[in-house]
Design a protein around this motif. Sequence first.
Motif, PDB file in Angstrom:
ATOM      1  N   UNK A  80      35.596  26.092  32.493  1.00  0.00           N
ATOM      2  CA  UNK A  80      34.673  24.797  32.467  1.00  0.00           C
ATOM      3  C   UNK A  80      34.599  24.358  30.987  1.00  0.00           C
ATOM      4  N   UNK A  81      33.627  23.290  31.160  1.00  0.00           N
ATOM      5  CA  UNK A  81      33.305  22.656  29.548  1.00  0.00           C
ATOM      6  C   UNK A  81      31.708  22.595  29.606  1.00  0.00           C
ATOM      7  N   UNK A  82      31.375  22.654  28.552  1.00  0.00           N
ATOM      8  CA  UNK A  82      29.892  22.619  28.219  1.00  0.00           C
ATOM      9  C   UNK A  82      29.597  21.134  27.769  1.00  0.00           C
ATOM     10  N   UNK A  83      28.681  20.248  28.256  1.00  0.00           N
ATOM     11  CA  UNK A  83      28.429  19.021  28.095  1.00  0.00           C
ATOM     12  C   UNK A  83      26.885  19.095  27.808  1.00  0.00           C
ATOM     13  N   UNK A  84      26.424  18.056  27.101  1.00  0.00           N
ATOM     14  CA  UNK A  84      25.004  18.093  26.861  1.00  0.00           C
ATOM     15  C   UNK A  84      24.154  18.277  28.065  1.00  0.00           C
ATOM     16  N   UNK A  85      24.529  17.688  29.404  1.00  0.00           N
ATOM     17  CA  UNK A  85      23.743  17.597  30.620  1.00  0.00           C
ATOM     18  C   UNK A  85      23.668  18.996  31.235  1.00  0.00           C
ATOM     19  N   UNK A  86      24.398  20.114  30.547  1.00  0.00           N
ATOM     20  CA  UNK A  86      24.364  21.430  31.161  1.00  0.00           C
ATOM     21  C   UNK A  86      23.513  22.345  30.427  1.00  0.00           C
ATOM     22  N   UNK A  87      22.825  21.736  29.583  1.00  0.00           N
ATOM     23  CA  UNK A  87      22.088  22.770  28.510  1.00  0.00           C
ATOM     24  C   UNK A  87      20.608  22.787  29.203  1.00  0.00           C
ATOM     25  N   UNK A  88      20.336  22.471  30.020  1.00  0.00           N
ATOM     26  CA  UNK A  88      18.917  22.264  31.187  1.00  0.00           C
ATOM     27  C   UNK A  88      17.771  21.695  30.321  1.00  0.00           C
ATOM     28  N   UNK A  89      17.992  21.099  29.105  1.00  0.00           N
ATOM     29  CA  UNK A  89      16.940  20.375  28.659  1.00  0.00           C
ATOM     30  C   UNK A  89      16.323  18.992  29.426  1.00  0.00           C
ATOM     31  N   UNK A  90      17.094  18.296  29.945  1.00  0.00           N
ATOM     32  CA  UNK A  90      16.722  17.222  30.916  1.00  0.00           C
ATOM     33  C   UNK A  90      15.964  17.880  31.887  1.00  0.00           C
ATOM     34  N   UNK A  91      16.304  18.864  32.648  1.00  0.00           N
ATOM     35  CA  UNK A  91      15.440  19.499  33.679  1.00  0.00           C
ATOM     36  C   UNK A  91      14.134  20.265  33.152  1.00  0.00           C
ATOM     37  N   UNK A  92      14.224  20.679  31.849  1.00  0.00           N
ATOM     38  CA  UNK A  92      13.114  21.309  31.258  1.00  0.00           C
ATOM     39  C   UNK A  92      12.032  20.152  30.814  1.00  0.00           C
ATOM     40  N   UNK A  93      12.408  18.852  30.722  1.00  0.00           N
ATOM     41  CA  UNK A  93      11.463  17.800  30.496  1.00  0.00           C
ATOM     42  C   UNK A  93      10.951  17.637  31.744  1.00  0.00           C
ATOM     43  N   UNK A  94      11.535  17.471  32.560  1.00  0.00           N
ATOM     44  CA  UNK A  94      11.049  17.199  34.055  1.00  0.00           C
ATOM     45  C   UNK A  94      10.097  18.113  34.349  1.00  0.00           C
ATOM     46  N   UNK A  95      10.378  19.438  34.298  1.00  0.00           N
ATOM     47  CA  UNK A  95       9.594  20.415  34.660  1.00  0.00           C
ATOM     48  C   UNK A  95       8.266  20.402  33.730  1.00  0.00           C
ATOM     49  N   UNK A  96       8.283  20.147  32.494  1.00  0.00           N
ATOM     50  CA  UNK A  96       7.246  20.248  31.451  1.00  0.00           C
ATOM     51  C   UNK A  96       6.103  19.026  31.751  1.00  0.00           C
TER      52      UNK A  96
END
Length: 176
Positions: A80-96
Amino acid sequence: MKDFLPVLKILLRFVVIYIVLVLMYQFYLNTYENEVVDPFTRWVAKQVAFLQSALGFPTVLVDSMKLHSILFQTSGKFTTRMVEGCNVFSVAILFTAFVFAFYKGTKTYIFALGGIVLLHILNISRIALLNIIYIRYPQYEKMAHDYLFPAIIYGGVIIFWLIWIQYFALKKENNA
């Protein structure tokens, strides 16, 4: 209208926090637009590679400026490839944003930080397992990538939210 005021306050707090965090994150990403990926995404990829190697799947990271991603070469095969969307940051923002919408003092910060750490660990495990599925069970790679692993990360967020609401946000304070 007074009956809806608490709900409107929570909703407004959520929207404001979410927008502020998204704008801050976008500013951060814009700083690295000429890089392969941002430093946080690279850090996540390194942790995934470490975990995979520890599990017996030697992994090398290969930068791809053309794809703006880091490729995982696992056991000699590109998975696979790691892109910015896979780093869980956006999900962490929603969670926070959700947790802080139901602000309860210091415990809000502790719960949010603990939840983000657990989401990060869950995400690293999720990506590592996805790469292992690509190696061992390639017939399931699309189902795992498109359905199973998003369900794991978003399911984790929902479970953490439910814990926050049930045991912290709506719990009555004891006045001893």
